[in-house]
Scaffold this motif. Structure first.
Motif, PDB file in Angstrom:
ATOM      1  N   LEU A 238      11.762  17.015  10.501  1.00 48.59           N
ATOM      2  CA  LEU A 238      10.690  17.993  10.322  1.00 48.59           C
ATOM      3  C   LEU A 238      10.934  18.832   9.076  1.00 48.59           C
ATOM      4  O   LEU A 238      10.011  19.154   8.329  1.00 48.59           O
ATOM      5  N   GLU A 239      12.196  19.153   8.855  1.00 50.66           N
ATOM      6  CA  GLU A 239      12.560  19.964   7.695  1.00 50.66           C
ATOM      7  C   GLU A 239      12.168  19.239   6.398  1.00 50.66           C
ATOM      8  O   GLU A 239      11.662  19.830   5.449  1.00 50.66           O
ATOM      9  N   GLU A 242       8.396  19.289   5.952  1.00 50.90           N
ATOM     10  CA  GLU A 242       7.951  20.613   5.502  1.00 50.90           C
ATOM     11  C   GLU A 242       8.298  20.860   4.048  1.00 50.90           C
ATOM     12  O   GLU A 242       7.519  21.445   3.295  1.00 50.90           O
ATOM     13  N   LEU A 248       0.667  16.675   6.255  1.00 46.13           N
ATOM     14  CA  LEU A 248       1.417  16.023   7.330  1.00 46.13           C
ATOM     15  C   LEU A 248       0.428  15.399   8.296  1.00 46.13           C
ATOM     16  O   LEU A 248      -0.674  15.905   8.473  1.00 46.13           O
ATOM     17  N   THR A 261      -2.099  20.631   6.151  1.00 50.16           N
ATOM     18  CA  THR A 261      -0.931  21.145   5.442  1.00 50.16           C
ATOM     19  C   THR A 261       0.038  21.688   6.490  1.00 50.16           C
ATOM     20  O   THR A 261      -0.372  21.972   7.624  1.00 50.16           O
ATOM     21  N   PRO A 262       1.311  21.860   6.116  1.00 47.40           N
ATOM     22  CA  PRO A 262       2.246  22.432   7.091  1.00 47.40           C
ATOM     23  C   PRO A 262       1.720  23.752   7.650  1.00 47.40           C
ATOM     24  O   PRO A 262       1.805  24.002   8.853  1.00 47.40           O
ATOM     25  N   ALA A 266       0.738  24.574  11.581  1.00 44.82           N
ATOM     26  CA  ALA A 266       1.455  25.619  12.309  1.00 44.82           C
ATOM     27  C   ALA A 266       0.543  26.767  12.740  1.00 44.82           C
ATOM     28  O   ALA A 266       0.887  27.514  13.654  1.00 44.82           O
ATOM     29  N   ARG A 328      11.300  32.415  11.653  1.00 45.38           N
ATOM     30  CA  ARG A 328      10.611  31.200  11.197  1.00 45.38           C
ATOM     31  C   ARG A 328       9.119  31.304  11.409  1.00 45.38           C
ATOM     32  O   ARG A 328       8.665  31.371  12.540  1.00 45.38           O
ATOM     33  N   ALA A 330       7.210  28.887  10.174  1.00 44.42           N
ATOM     34  CA  ALA A 330       6.804  27.502  10.367  1.00 44.42           C
ATOM     35  C   ALA A 330       7.154  27.074  11.773  1.00 44.42           C
ATOM     36  O   ALA A 330       8.323  27.005  12.126  1.00 44.42           O
ATOM     37  N   LEU A 332       6.294  24.170  12.986  1.00 40.05           N
ATOM     38  CA  LEU A 332       6.055  22.735  13.043  1.00 40.05           C
ATOM     39  C   LEU A 332       6.841  22.106  14.193  1.00 40.05           C
ATOM     40  O   LEU A 332       6.348  21.239  14.904  1.00 40.05           O
ATOM     41  N   GLU A 333       8.062  22.608  14.370  1.00 35.89           N
ATOM     42  CA  GLU A 333       8.901  22.070  15.437  1.00 35.89           C
ATOM     43  C   GLU A 333       8.238  22.265  16.798  1.00 35.89           C
ATOM     44  O   GLU A 333       8.203  21.343  17.619  1.00 35.89           O
TER      45      GLU A 333
END
Ligand SMILES: Nc1ncnc2c1ncn2[C@@H]1O[C@H](COP(=O)(O)OP(=O)(O)OP(=O)(O)O)[C@@H](O)[C@H]1O
Length: 373
Positions: A238-239, A242, A248, A261-262, A266, A328, A330, A332-333
């Motif tokens: 994921l990192e 990003e 993505l 987009t990231p 998110a 964080r 982001a 995304l995780e």
């Protein structure tokens, strides 16, 4: 349908060979330039890669398996798109269709405006492919391997330039069989990029690489994008997605479940603040959810700035040190985990197109003042 053979393990012969990026005057180019002003030979503004309701089924009859179930995706020249997903989500099956290694069961693939299977002879020289595994002869040296590969390319980069670009100069006379995993991966990449491809397809380019080598590959991918290439890659990191990707697409069970987009992906998902659980009871904070396992305190908040401001003001006023404070935005995780664990919104019949991004999940309820121990 005849079962499609699994991706070739000794893939060099079938591997799409690279060739130089075409100039605007090149006879085979159908048009010059794109919205980003690069010479891709695609109609102006057309995406370099375009997938429409793409489907791939393995096997037939009762043993048929739908690995790709209606994927829509576009990758523009001068951009990087990362395909993320759980194991078996269909990332490689999708990428192989873009590579032209198999024809789709349904839907459409266009690479530089062409069908990668029917127009293979025109698409292949303009495409660089990095498969998950490679198969160079172990007894050739790195330099010999690059020379051999260069012989298959119309106007290859000079071998010494390729060596330098992939930081392999010091390993040029080492046999392939004696290279580390990371060095072998860099050699694969050197071959993929030898013909200055306009479209670059990378299947897990950094798997098995140490952090430093991974960052080297990231820089190479960024340089490719800056040079106007369209890059589509798969990754489990994921990192990495990003850090690298402009867009993505998170796949699960053959479909794109989230795309954008990231930041778009998110959006609406809570940010996270983590810190070592302090000795002192935390004050009421504008955080939505609060966890404390006795060692680490985790705050989930839809207003990161407000939460951090309140936390830092409290720590400052009380003279409390916030150890291992980590914030964080982001998430995304958390989006990825929600999809993997089936907590995400039900999948649509058709995958959403990444542009525009699908609507984010509704934001969680207004922050509450409950972050106390
Ligand atoms: N040749 C094949 N015959 C039958 N099923 C296949 C074949 N190749 C892949 N599959 C199945 O299709 C599904 C998607 O596989 P694919 O390799 O595309 O997923 P992936 O997202 O790339 O997974 P991973 O992250 O584990 O590499 C999996 O369930 C896999 O078992």
């Amino acid at each position: 349908m005849t079962p499609t053979p699994r991706r070739p393990s000794t893939d060099r012969p079938g591997r799409p060979g690279p060739s130089p990026r075409r100039s605007p005057g090149d006879a085979t180019g159908t048009a010059t330039g794109t919205a980003t002003g690069t010479a891709t030979g695609t109609p102006t503004g057309a995406p370099a890669i375009e997938l429409r309701d793409l489907r791939r089924t393995y096997g037939r009859g009762s043993s048929a398996y739908d690995a790709v179930r209606g994927v829509d995706l576009e990758v523009a020249a001068g951009s990087v798109t990362a395909l993320l997903g759980t194991n078996g989500a269909g990332k490689t099956s999708t990428l192989e269709l873009v590579e032209g290694l198999a024809a789709p069961t349904g839907g459409e693939v266009r690479v530089l405006g062409l069908d990668p299977v029917a127009d293979r002879a025109r698409v292949r020289p303009r495409t660089g492919v990095l498969l998950q595994s490679s198969g160079f002869p172990a007894d050739l040296t790195v330099r010999e391997t690059l020379r051999m590969w260069a012989a298959t390319v119309t106007a290859p980069r000079p071998v010494e330039e390729s060596l330098e670009r992939l930081t392999l100069t010091d390993r040029a006379d080492v046999r392939v069989g004696a290279l580390s995993g990371g060095e072998q991966r860099r050699l694969d990449l050197a071959c993929t990029l030898m013909g200055r491809p306009e479209v670059v397809l990378l299947d897990e380019p950094t798997t098995g690489l140490d952090p430093e080598s991974r960052r080297d590959v990231w820089q190479i991918v960024r340089d490719l994008r800056d040079d106007g290439a369209a890059v589509l890659l798969t990754t489990h990191y994921l990192e990495e997605a990003e850090a690298l990707a402009d867009h993505l697409a998170i796949m699960h069970a053959g479909r794109v479940r989230r795309a954008g987009t990231p930041a778009e992906i998110a959006e609406g998902h809570p940010s996270t603040v983590r810190l070592d659980t302090p000795d002192r009871t935390l004050p009421a904070l504008p955080a939505g959810r609060f966890e404390d396992d006795g060692r680490t305190t985790t705050l989930h908040t839809t207003d990161l700035q407000a939460t951090l401001t309140a936390l830092l003001a409290w720590a400052d006023a009380e003279g409390v040190r916030l150890d291992r404070l980590d914030a964080r935005t982001a998430s995304l995780e958390s989006v990825f985990l929600a999809i993997a664990e089936g907590r995400d919104a039900p999948s649509p019949d058709r995958s959403p197109d990444p542009s525009p991004a699908p609507s984010p999940a509704p934001a969680t309820a207004a922050p509450t003042a409950g972050a106390t121990r």
